[in-house]
Write an enzyme that holds these catalytic residues in place. Structure first.
Site, PDB file in Angstrom:
ATOM      1  N   GLY A  16     -61.355   9.014 -46.924  1.00  0.00           N
ATOM      2  CA  GLY A  16     -62.167   8.026 -46.553  1.00  0.00           C
ATOM      3  C   GLY A  16     -62.676   7.942 -45.012  1.00  0.00           C
ATOM      4  N   ARG A  19     -66.706   3.718 -39.227  1.00  0.00           N
ATOM      5  CA  ARG A  19     -67.257   3.754 -37.858  1.00  0.00           C
ATOM      6  C   ARG A  19     -66.559   4.498 -36.997  1.00  0.00           C
ATOM      7  NH1 ARG A  19     -69.547  -1.270 -35.008  1.00  0.00           N
ATOM      8  NH2 ARG A  19     -67.750  -2.155 -36.041  1.00  0.00           N
ATOM      9  N   PHE A  20     -65.131   3.938 -36.889  1.00  0.00           N
ATOM     10  CA  PHE A  20     -64.343   4.430 -35.813  1.00  0.00           C
ATOM     11  C   PHE A  20     -63.218   5.602 -36.188  1.00  0.00           C
ATOM     12  CE2 PHE A  20     -65.420  -0.008 -35.142  1.00  0.00           C
ATOM     13  CZ  PHE A  20     -66.450   0.270 -34.034  1.00  0.00           C
ATOM     14  N   GLY A  21     -63.238   6.029 -37.414  1.00  0.00           N
ATOM     15  CA  GLY A  21     -62.293   6.990 -37.674  1.00  0.00           C
ATOM     16  C   GLY A  21     -62.057   7.592 -39.257  1.00  0.00           C
ATOM     17  N   VAL A  23     -59.944   8.330 -42.757  1.00  0.00           N
ATOM     18  CA  VAL A  23     -58.519   7.898 -43.642  1.00  0.00           C
ATOM     19  C   VAL A  23     -58.121   9.371 -44.345  1.00  0.00           C
ATOM     20  CG1 VAL A  23     -57.542   6.366 -45.355  1.00  0.00           C
ATOM     21  CG2 VAL A  23     -59.334   5.779 -43.924  1.00  0.00           C
ATOM     22  N   LYS A  38     -55.001   5.746 -41.526  1.00  0.00           N
ATOM     23  CA  LYS A  38     -56.389   5.223 -41.113  1.00  0.00           C
ATOM     24  C   LYS A  38     -55.987   5.743 -39.403  1.00  0.00           C
ATOM     25  CE  LYS A  38     -59.448   1.374 -40.138  1.00  0.00           C
ATOM     26  NZ  LYS A  38     -59.771   0.130 -40.407  1.00  0.00           N
ATOM     27  N   ASP A 139     -64.326 -10.846 -43.291  1.00  0.00           N
ATOM     28  CA  ASP A 139     -65.123 -10.084 -43.716  1.00  0.00           C
ATOM     29  C   ASP A 139     -64.957  -9.596 -45.461  1.00  0.00           C
ATOM     30  OD1 ASP A 139     -67.471  -8.400 -43.747  1.00  0.00           O
ATOM     31  OD2 ASP A 139     -66.490  -6.486 -42.936  1.00  0.00           O
TER      32      ASP A 139
END
Length: 282
Positions: A16, A19-21, A23, A38, A139
């Site tokens: 997966g 936005r920032f990294g 998995v 992650k 969220d």
């Protein structure tokens, strides 16, 4: 990746990205058990708000699954380790190698009431676990509700989570426009301080999508969606909801009440007749 992470885990394929990294699947070198790691790229955290969210994600992920009730805690993704170097923050988490609720709904919505009730019970139990530990997820949406591959559900991604206190009572109000437009509570959109019941509103929207196959508050732009959310004019069109029970509609109204004082808490939602009856399951 850090030397310590490679010592403790064998890193596998990418499963997966966000936005920032990225998995990855990983395997414990000592036990052979599989997890997800992650890996967050610090160079992408330009916005101070994003930096704050990432800095607190590990702590709040751990707190959210630390309920004394192991059953409710089992519905949140648990944190198993944190590793950090100059470029990346690595979080070792439960592996959920099934699909997510968004994918499931894309193929199968609307869902029969018993199936929707089973899913919603797990979601609310996860929210209850978070709230008992002073964590608001902020969220809740189908994309963040994962199937763990063993028939269970896990609430994931605490990157937007907030800390409000403990014991189920808001001791610290939260602020900030956090969440996803169609699922965010009206008090968040209005720029007010708010408490943990924002998660109940969002879960109510998820329930509406499960039973109706569409969103309750829509618009051609984010601004129009926010305006619809603030109006909070909840409708159940007969052509879509004609088959849905009065009990399910009552629960949705109580979860998506604009009046926060009248909106159900997680514990109250778990005691609602539609939930306790399994959506009328026989």
């Amino acid at each position: 990746m850090t030397e310590a992470l490679h010592r403790d885990y064998q890193i596998g394929e990418e499963i997966g990205s966000g936005r920032f990294g990225i998995v990855y699947r990983c395997t414990s070198s000592s036990s052979g058990e599989q997890f997800a790691v992650k890996s967050i790229n610090k160079a992408l955290l330009v916005d101070p708000v994003d930096r704050d969210c990432i800095d607190t994600e590990a702590k709040l992920t751990h707190l959210a699954s630390s309920s004394s009730s192991s059953h409710s805690g089992s519905h949140t993704v648990r944190l198993h380790g944190v590793y950090e170097d100059s470029s990346f923050l690595h979080l070792v988490l439960d592996l959920c190698d099934g699909s997510d609720l968004f994918d499931h709904l894309s193929r199968h919505a609307p869902l029969p009431e018993p199936e929707a009730a089973s899913i919603m019970t797990s979601v609310i139990e996860a929210i209850s676990s978070c709230h008992k530990n002073g964590v608001a997820h902020r969220d809740i949406k189908p994309d963040n509700i994962l199937f763990d591959g063993q028939g269970g559900l896990r609430l994931a991604d605490f990157g937007s989570a907030g800390w409000f206190g403990g014991g189920g009572n808001s001791t610290t109000m939260m602020s900030g426009l956090v969440g996803t437009a169609h699922y965010v509570a009206p008090e968040v959109v209005r720029g007010e301080e708010y408490g943990e019941k924002v998660d109940i509103w969002s879960a109510g929207v998820v329930l509406y999508v499960m039973l109706g196959g569409g969103l309750p508050f829509e618009g051609g732009s984010a601004v129009e969606v926010f305006e619809a959310v603030m109006r909070g004019n909840l409708r159940f069109p007969t052509r879509i909801f004609g088959w849905v029970s009065p009990e399910a509609k009552d629960l949705m109204r109580r979860m998506m009440s604009k009046d926060v004082s009248r909106r159900l808490s997680a514990e109250q939602a778990l005691r609602h007749p539609w939930i306790t009856s399994g959506g009328g399951a026989r």
